[in-house]
Write a protein that holds these residues in place. Structure first.
Motif, short mmCIF file in Angstrom:
data_model
loop_
_atom_site.label_atom_id
_atom_site.label_comp_id
_atom_site.label_asym_id
_atom_site.label_seq_id
_atom_site.Cartn_x
_atom_site.Cartn_y
_atom_site.Cartn_z
N THR A 64 -18.77 62.74 19.35
CA THR A 64 -20.03 63.36 19.76
C THR A 64 -20.76 63.98 18.58
OG1 THR A 64 -19.13 63.82 21.95
CG2 THR A 64 -21.10 65.03 21.30
N THR A 177 -19.93 56.46 14.90
CA THR A 177 -21.09 57.11 15.53
C THR A 177 -20.76 58.54 15.96
OG1 THR A 177 -20.62 56.25 17.76
CG2 THR A 177 -22.02 54.90 16.34
N CYS A 208 -22.14 50.81 16.84
CA CYS A 208 -22.76 50.90 18.18
C CYS A 208 -22.69 49.59 18.94
CB CYS A 208 -24.20 51.37 18.02
SG CYS A 208 -25.39 50.70 19.20
N ALA A 280 -30.46 58.27 17.69
CA ALA A 280 -30.32 58.56 19.12
C ALA A 280 -29.83 57.33 19.88
CB ALA A 280 -31.65 59.03 19.69
N THR A 283 -26.27 56.65 19.17
CA THR A 283 -25.54 57.89 19.46
C THR A 283 -24.76 58.39 18.26
OG1 THR A 283 -23.47 56.92 20.36
CG2 THR A 283 -25.32 57.20 21.89
N GLY A 285 -25.94 60.57 16.19
CA GLY A 285 -26.16 62.01 16.28
C GLY A 285 -26.62 62.72 15.04
N MET A 306 -30.36 58.66 24.13
CA MET A 306 -28.97 59.10 24.12
C MET A 306 -28.28 58.79 25.45
SD MET A 306 -28.77 62.73 22.06
CE MET A 306 -29.80 63.61 23.24
N GLY A 309 -27.58 54.92 25.43
CA GLY A 309 -26.48 54.82 24.50
C GLY A 309 -26.22 53.44 23.92
N GLY A 318 -22.95 57.10 25.79
CA GLY A 318 -23.99 56.79 26.75
C GLY A 318 -23.46 55.98 27.93
N SER A 391 -26.72 65.08 25.54
CA SER A 391 -26.11 64.81 24.25
C SER A 391 -24.60 64.83 24.33
CB SER A 391 -26.59 65.83 23.22
OG SER A 391 -26.03 65.57 21.95
N GLY A 394 -23.44 61.81 26.72
CA GLY A 394 -23.72 60.55 26.05
C GLY A 394 -23.09 60.45 24.69
N GLY A 396 -23.95 61.83 22.14
CA GLY A 396 -25.05 61.64 21.20
C GLY A 396 -24.99 62.55 19.99
#
Length: 451
Positions: A64, A177, A208, A280, A283, A285, A306, A309, A318, A391, A394, A396
């Protein structure tokens, strides 16, 4: 290793694969929390409190990136290494690490362990032995190349040992991520460094998209360059590539236009808008400007990115872009009074459609609960609470700057959100509600009015 395999098989036979997966993540969170509470993890020799340690470990293992203390200044080298290790284990998948060890030792994976691994990587039609090796191959290559390139950039500002560690840490954080940075301002200091921006975004985008897409695209390129028979990308890969590029492109345009309209010309550059939209959507961040400084429409746009995702079998969070795509197509199908959901000239099984809507609904329900709880425990603007909640769920990692000001109760709520986001809302539902011994049956058809 034999002992670990027997232990894993024992738990897998007694519990569902979803329960084993969730329990495994909780065990790693507890181990990480214990390490963060040790004085050796802190630069000043003072370990984190229990709530902050659990929050940081969960944020690391879930990829996260929400933080309650500055990673670079608060943690010692040992503490930073623990963060990097948790990020790597949690986002590549602890079951894949176990499976790789089994494969290298020449052992065979049991059926129950194969089921758990398939749950952890969100795919079911793969040669697992080959896929496991491919996962680590792609990880080492992508993180290795990114680490070298980032180190070369950091050498302009730091001595070699520090630049090397910064390069390695940020390459791991980007590909997984996770969004953890060793700088107090995230990556704001490099917001106008074009090579740096693209290295971070490309690395996080590869993470991702997911290992299945990386494998699929690599085969497509191999066949193309060898001038062999055409290799067609899978429907899954096509959906991921189309949706991901669309999200980043639309997000970039929206942030660029909205900020320059709402806050005056020149407020947002195209490069900054691209970085923030991509950060975003993947994700990852990271932020290269103060998120709290964005206007309300831009914050809403980032929230949507987010929430949707990344892709399944990837390192991002996400509800997943494939879920979003299936829901859009299913809605279009329903509005046109058609029976079958089609994507790229292929029919999507009704069970997949139902699963997509289930994931979406469970994510919305949990977000509603989390926002409701945070509105009670925190005295903060509603939009910031919404932003922080999405956030966390997800994975994020972006924050409007309120994370370290949260009460212990607020941190507990976000910790639960981050864990649910990592393993998936549906997996948590399976863990809590699924009965392994319950027979599947059907009652006579009944009717319920909808409209």
């Amino acid at each position: 290793m034999a002992y670990l395999k027997r232990l894993s098989s024992f738990f897998a036979e007694k519990f569902s694969s979803a329960q084993v997966l969730l329990t495994g993540y909780i065990v790693f969170i507890m181990l990480g929390s214990g390490l963060f509470m040790l004085p050796i993890s802190s630069a000043e020799g003072v370990g984190l409190s229990l709530v902050d340690a659990i929050f940081t470990a969960t944020s690391s293992i879930s990829g996260t990136g929400l933080i309650v203390v500055d990673t670079g200044s608060y943690f010692s080298g040992f503490g930073q290494a623990v963060v990097a290790l948790l990020i790597q284990i949690g986002n590549i998948g602890y079951m894949l690490f176990f499976a790789l060890a089994v494969v290298f030792l020449g052992k065979k994976l049991s059926m129950v362990n194969k089921i758990i691994i398939k749950e952890s990587i969100s795919t079911a039609q793969l040669n697992l032995d080959l896929f496991i090796i491919k996962v680590f191959k792609y990880t080492l290559i992508i993180e290795g190349v990114a680490a070298v390139l980032l180190t070369l950039i950091f050498l302009q500002d730091f001595p070699f040992p520090e630049a090397l560690w910064l390069g390695v840490f940020h390459s791991i954080s980007s590909f997984c991520t996770a969004g953890f940075s060793l700088f107090p301002d995230s990556l704001i200091r490099y917001n106008d460094n074009v090579p740096f921006v693209f290295i971070i975004i490309i690395t996080s985008y590869l993470g991702c998209c997911g290992f299945y897409v990386l494998h699929d695209v690599s085969l497509r390129l191999k066949y193309f360059f060898r001038l062999k028979d055409r290799y067609r990308l899978s429907v899954h890969s096509k959906v991921v590539l189309v949706i991901s590029f669309s999200m980043i492109a639309i997000g970039t345009v929206v942030l660029f236009l909205v900020e320059n309209i709402k806050q005056g010309p020149g407020k947002e550059t195209l490069l900054t808008a691209f970085f923030q939209a991509a950060a975003a959507a993947t994700t990852v961040g990271y932020n290269n400007m103060d998120i709290a400084g964005y206007s309300d429409p831009s914050l809403h746009a980032i929230i949507v990115l987010m929430f949707i995702g990344a892709a399944p079998s990837g390192t991002g969070g996400g509800i997943k872009m494939t879920v979003f795509a299936i829901m859009l197509i299913a809605l279009y199908t329903f509005l046109n009074d058609r029976k079958h959901v089609h994507l790229f000239k292929r029919s999507i099984h009704p069970r997949r459609v139902a699963r997509a809507f289930s994931i979406m609904l469970m994510a919305i329900v949990w977000n509603f609960f989390a926002i409701f709880a945070l509105s009670i425990t925190e005295d903060l603007p509603a939009l910031f609470i919404l932003f922080e909640s999405v956030s966390a769920l997800g994975n994020g990692g972006m924050s409007a700057g309120i994370t370290d000001d949260l009460s212990w109760a607020g941190k507990v709520v976000l910790t639960a959100s981050m864990l649910i986001g990592r393993v998936g809302p549906l997996i948590v539902g399976y863990t809590l509600l699924r009965n392994r011994n319950k027979a599947d049956f059907q009652y006579p058809v009944g009717d319920v009015l909808i409209v």
